[in-house]
Design a protein around this motif. Structure first.
Motif, PDB file in Angstrom:
ATOM      1  N   ASP A 171       1.265   1.397   1.607  1.00 53.39           N
ATOM      2  CA  ASP A 171       1.852   0.410   0.704  1.00 53.39           C
ATOM      3  C   ASP A 171       1.053  -0.887   0.744  1.00 53.39           C
ATOM      4  O   ASP A 171       0.746  -1.483  -0.288  1.00 53.39           O
ATOM      5  CB  ASP A 171       3.306   0.123   1.098  1.00 53.39           C
ATOM      6  N   ALA A 177      -0.219  -9.696  -3.845  1.00 57.70           N
ATOM      7  CA  ALA A 177       0.715  -8.816  -3.154  1.00 57.70           C
ATOM      8  C   ALA A 177       1.900  -9.621  -2.630  1.00 57.70           C
ATOM      9  O   ALA A 177       1.754 -10.763  -2.197  1.00 57.70           O
ATOM     10  CB  ALA A 177       0.015  -8.120  -1.997  1.00 57.70           C
ATOM     11  N   TRP A 197       5.829  -4.755  -5.785  1.00 62.40           N
ATOM     12  CA  TRP A 197       4.856  -5.068  -4.755  1.00 62.40           C
ATOM     13  C   TRP A 197       3.856  -6.132  -5.181  1.00 62.40           C
ATOM     14  O   TRP A 197       3.297  -6.838  -4.343  1.00 62.40           O
ATOM     15  CB  TRP A 197       4.123  -3.788  -4.350  1.00 62.40           C
ATOM     16  N   ASN A 198       3.594  -6.238  -6.464  1.00 66.49           N
ATOM     17  CA  ASN A 198       2.639  -7.234  -6.951  1.00 66.49           C
ATOM     18  C   ASN A 198       3.285  -8.145  -7.982  1.00 66.49           C
ATOM     19  O   ASN A 198       4.101  -7.703  -8.796  1.00 66.49           O
ATOM     20  CB  ASN A 198       1.410  -6.564  -7.563  1.00 66.49           C
ATOM     21  N   ALA A 242       4.029  -7.023   2.053  1.00 68.11           N
ATOM     22  CA  ALA A 242       2.875  -6.156   2.291  1.00 68.11           C
ATOM     23  C   ALA A 242       2.278  -6.394   3.678  1.00 68.11           C
ATOM     24  O   ALA A 242       1.629  -5.514   4.246  1.00 68.11           O
ATOM     25  CB  ALA A 242       1.811  -6.385   1.219  1.00 68.11           C
ATOM     26  N   GLN A 245      -2.499  -0.479  -0.936  1.00 65.43           N
ATOM     27  CA  GLN A 245      -2.444  -0.374  -2.389  1.00 65.43           C
ATOM     28  C   GLN A 245      -2.091  -1.711  -3.040  1.00 65.43           C
ATOM     29  O   GLN A 245      -2.669  -2.077  -4.071  1.00 65.43           O
ATOM     30  CB  GLN A 245      -1.428   0.696  -2.794  1.00 65.43           C
ATOM     31  N   ALA A 246      -1.154  -2.437  -2.453  1.00 67.82           N
ATOM     32  CA  ALA A 246      -0.772  -3.734  -3.019  1.00 67.82           C
ATOM     33  C   ALA A 246      -1.928  -4.723  -2.949  1.00 67.82           C
ATOM     34  O   ALA A 246      -2.185  -5.474  -3.904  1.00 67.82           O
ATOM     35  CB  ALA A 246       0.444  -4.290  -2.276  1.00 67.82           C
ATOM     36  N   TYR A 275       5.432   1.781  -2.595  1.00 71.42           N
ATOM     37  CA  TYR A 275       4.551   1.098  -3.531  1.00 71.42           C
ATOM     38  C   TYR A 275       4.487   1.852  -4.853  1.00 71.42           C
ATOM     39  O   TYR A 275       4.408   3.076  -4.905  1.00 71.42           O
ATOM     40  CB  TYR A 275       3.139   0.973  -2.966  1.00 71.42           C
TER      41      TYR A 275
END
Length: 346
Positions: A145, A133, A94-95, A137, A148-149, A29
């Motif tokens: 990971d 996300a 990731w986003n 994820a 956080q996403a 991430y």
């Protein structure tokens, strides 16, 4: 028609390379840079707003429903599910980026059209775009990971909701509605803004669909057990009758299952005759589309009652959680809003 409903499942599959063309993220991430903060003063950062023509304003083909947002007495804040399964540059951050026009269009033509529109009969519809996300994820073995996403995505949802409260709501009754990833964010939002908070007095109901939600998830917001109950939440996850998904574990089968044909949490079977109608991927209306029965935290259905149903082999109906019961959800929103306003007048 069979292919129409089978295709509803494609976005619900994991983002490994498969028939849906989704992909694995192979790097740890990292915050998407550059990925500007959303400015929710701009209409472009909303997938749906009452004063803007958008997919949430539409009603299904072959139906006599009407968009009633102009006269609606309540608002819905709708948090859409995961539509980010690929990346325009192939690097799969990731986003998602809100500048991804292809993703925005895909979101509008799927979840906003098929899901958010269910509320336009009795609510003004607000659906913020957010840097969701990536679907990976939910599959990554690295929990850091995932966290956080999802935290990054929730920060946008929270910011959008605060903007909505400050600039749009004006004290009106609020419906919270979400599906899948959106439900994860909605649960957090409920805890932060509604649960045992003054804003809870404005909550009509929360539709927390597509993810497991436990009966004691909130301190002051219970599961709903009747069609006209207010200041409560409802939740369900749809699968084929007698099917248990691979991840199903007995220790979590206490998740709330609300039958969207009866709005009760018991295990009584309700036939398709009580289904007022659902919508297919092309947004066509089909009456008496599915039956429903809660079983150990899952909502089980028989094969949808459509032409060619004998050829349907799907087991996971996640992406059709709302489609299958579209008209019943629409009616229930109105019922709960009527009950809420009636109580407020007493």
């Amino acid at each position: 028609m069979v292919l129409t409903f089978i295709s509803l499942i494609c976005l619900a599959l994991g983002p490994e390379k498969d028939a849906c063309g989704q992909s694995v993220i192979t790097v740890p991430y990292a915050k998407p840079i550059p990925n500007p903060l959303p400015d929710y003063a701009l209409t472009s950062t909303w997938a749906a707003l009452p004063e803007v023509a958008d997919a949430a304003d539409r009603v299904p083909l072959r139906s006599d429903f009407e968009d009633q947002q102009a006269s609606a007495r309540a608002d819905v804040f709708f948090i859409y599910p995961t539509t980010y399964v690929q990346s325009p540059d192939g690097r799969f951050p990731w986003n998602a980026s809100l500048a991804d026009s292809a993703l925005n269009l895909a979101t509008d033509e799927s979840t906003i059209l098929n899901q958010a529109s269910v509320f336009n009969g009795s609510c003004r519809v607000y659906a913020p775009r957010y840097r969701q996300a990536h679907f990976y994820a939910f599959l990554t073995p690295n929990n850091d990971d995932k966290v956080q996403a999802l935290n990054f995505a929730y920060a946008d949802v929270r910011t959008a909701f605060e903007y909505y409260l400050q600039h749009y709501n004006q004290g009106r009754p609020i419906v919270i509605a979400a599906h899948s990833q959106g439900t994860l964010h909605a649960v957090r939002l409920m805890k932060e803004f509604f649960d045992n908070k003054p804003l809870g007095d404005q909550l009509v109901v929360a539709y927390l669909i597509g993810m497991p939600v436990q009966p004691d998830e909130f301190r002051t917001i219970p599961p709903g057990g009747a069609p006209g109950q207010t200041r409560c939440f409802v939740s369900w996850r749809t699968f084929a009758k007698n099917y248990y998904p691979d991840w199903y574990q007995k220790e979590v089968n206490t998740a709330v299952c609300t039958n969207p044909l009866s709005w009760k949490t018991d295990d009584a079977y309700v036939s398709q005759k009580e289904n007022l109608g659902g919508v297919g991927l092309k947004y066509t209306y089909y009456p008496q589309l599915a039956d429903a029965q809660c079983h150990e935290g899952l909502l089980w259905i028989s094969k949808p009652y459509i032409k060619g149903r004998a050829f349907i082999s799907n087991k996971n109906w996640h992406n059709a959680d709302i489609n299958l019961f579209w008209a019943n959800v629409r009616q229930n929103v109105q019922t709960r809003i009527d009950a809420f306003i009636s109580k407020e007048k007493q």
